[in-house]
Design a protein around this motif. Structure first.
Motif, PDB file in Angstrom:
ATOM      1  N   PRO A  25       0.835  -1.201   0.000  1.00  0.00           N
ATOM      2  CA  PRO A  25       0.000   0.000   0.000  1.00  0.00           C
ATOM      3  C   PRO A  25       0.869   1.251   0.000  1.00  0.00           C
ATOM      4  N   ASP A  26       0.357   2.352  -0.547  1.00  0.00           N
ATOM      5  CA  ASP A  26       1.118   3.587  -0.465  1.00  0.00           C
ATOM      6  C   ASP A  26       0.910   4.229   0.913  1.00  0.00           C
ATOM      7  N   ASP A  27       1.654   5.285   1.184  1.00  0.00           N
ATOM      8  CA  ASP A  27       1.631   5.891   2.517  1.00  0.00           C
ATOM      9  C   ASP A  27       0.235   6.360   2.921  1.00  0.00           C
ATOM     10  N   ASP A  28      -0.489   7.000   1.994  1.00  0.00           N
ATOM     11  CA  ASP A  28      -1.796   7.557   2.333  1.00  0.00           C
ATOM     12  C   ASP A  28      -2.798   6.455   2.680  1.00  0.00           C
ATOM     13  N   LEU A  29      -2.813   5.396   1.873  1.00  0.00           N
ATOM     14  CA  LEU A  29      -3.738   4.297   2.150  1.00  0.00           C
ATOM     15  C   LEU A  29      -3.418   3.662   3.492  1.00  0.00           C
ATOM     16  N   TRP A  30      -2.119   3.441   3.763  1.00  0.00           N
ATOM     17  CA  TRP A  30      -1.747   2.819   5.030  1.00  0.00           C
ATOM     18  C   TRP A  30      -2.137   3.709   6.209  1.00  0.00           C
ATOM     19  N   GLU A  31      -1.853   5.009   6.127  1.00  0.00           N
ATOM     20  CA  GLU A  31      -2.172   5.892   7.248  1.00  0.00           C
ATOM     21  C   GLU A  31      -3.678   5.970   7.478  1.00  0.00           C
ATOM     22  N   CYS A  32      -4.436   6.030   6.406  1.00  0.00           N
ATOM     23  CA  CYS A  32      -5.898   6.055   6.516  1.00  0.00           C
ATOM     24  C   CYS A  32      -6.392   4.793   7.217  1.00  0.00           C
ATOM     25  N   ALA A  33      -5.842   3.641   6.838  1.00  0.00           N
ATOM     26  CA  ALA A  33      -6.233   2.378   7.461  1.00  0.00           C
ATOM     27  C   ALA A  33      -5.785   2.312   8.914  1.00  0.00           C
ATOM     28  N   ALA A  34      -4.566   2.779   9.188  1.00  0.00           N
ATOM     29  CA  ALA A  34      -4.024   2.704  10.540  1.00  0.00           C
ATOM     30  C   ALA A  34      -4.807   3.577  11.509  1.00  0.00           C
ATOM     31  N   ARG A  35      -5.271   4.725  11.047  1.00  0.00           N
ATOM     32  CA  ARG A  35      -6.070   5.601  11.912  1.00  0.00           C
ATOM     33  C   ARG A  35      -7.459   5.018  12.190  1.00  0.00           C
ATOM     34  N   GLY A  36      -7.842   4.037  11.447  1.00  0.00           N
ATOM     35  CA  GLY A  36      -9.117   3.376  11.698  1.00  0.00           C
ATOM     36  C   GLY A  36     -10.323   4.192  11.317  1.00  0.00           C
ATOM     37  N   GLY A  37     -10.141   5.140  10.399  1.00  0.00           N
ATOM     38  CA  GLY A  37     -11.254   5.976   9.979  1.00  0.00           C
ATOM     39  C   GLY A  37     -11.413   7.238  10.794  1.00  0.00           C
TER      40      GLY A  37
END
Length: 234
Positions: A168-180
């Protein structure tokens, strides 16, 4: 450490990845129902993927840490990313922003050693382990591979199975990691002892990697997005 993978269908050259960079709504090439299900279960041996509305046995089924790779579908959205200058653990050059994040699918767990062997046929962690019985467990996160090795392994697997797996790219990973959410961590802003229910960190946790999925999942159902081991993105 592989944080998760995008998945698509078709030949490796022409497959449309369900991952960052793809226009929203593209999904799987065959437009199957699996592309709209919240959970995707990929068989690493056969390349078959199924969509699931719920996975009540996610925490208990050992196959999800071995032959089957569970991914959480992340829909196209405008997401809060980055942290302000005064925020804890802010990285140099990081700024808060709201950006459009393309749809993707991110692993529910850190990729395990058993899964990496099925993907790549190697065991890079054997040159970088500490003594102890923990080093023999297949449900530990796979570590010590390079970015080049990760990309090469995913490309080779994709070519052999007709589905596209990628980091995943950085943005997708961060979005997922924040849990929404928009907090600094999946549970919000707190850094006190309560974080121990969510994250294996240097503050009181064991000094070695632990089996994946031991602690609470974030609101999207993803485990270990904070703590245990560092995770790799594209």
């Amino acid at each position: 450490m592989l944080a998760g993978c995008g998945i698509g269908q078709g030949d490796s050259a022409g497959a449309t990845p369900l991952a960052a960079g793809v226009a929203p709504g593209t999904g799987l090439v065959d437009a199957s129902a699996a592309s709209q299900a919240p959970w995707l279960v990929l068989d690493l041996d056969s390349g078959q993927v199924s969509g699931q509305q719920a996975l009540p046995d996610l925490a208990t089924n050992p196959a999800y840490r071995d032959r089957l790779l569970v991914l959480r579908r992340i829909p196209f959205q405008a997401a809060a990313l980055g942290q302000a200058g005064s925020a804890f653990a802010r990285q140099e050059g990081e700024v808060p922003a709201t950006r459009a994040v393309a749809a993707g699918a991110v692993g529910a767990f850190e990729l395990t050693r058993a899964q990496w062997r099925r993907l790549a046929g190697t065991a890079p962690w054997t040159a970088d382990v500490l003594a102890g019985s923990w080093a023999q467990r297949d449900d530990l996160p796979a570590t010590a591979m390079s970015l080049v090795a990760a990309r090469s392994a995913l490309a080779a697997w994709s070519g052999a199975h007709g589905r596209l797996l990628q980091l995943p790219d950085d943005d997708l990973w961060e979005c997922a990691a924040r849990g929404g959410g928009a907090g600094a961590f999946p549970w919000g802003e707190a850094r006190d002892g309560g974080a121990a229910a969510w994250a294996l960190t240097a503050d009181g946790a064991p000094p070695t990697p632990q089996p994946v999925g031991l602690l609470l999942a974030n609101p999207l159902g993803l485990h270990d997005v904070v703590g245990n081991v560092w995770e790799m993105t594209a």
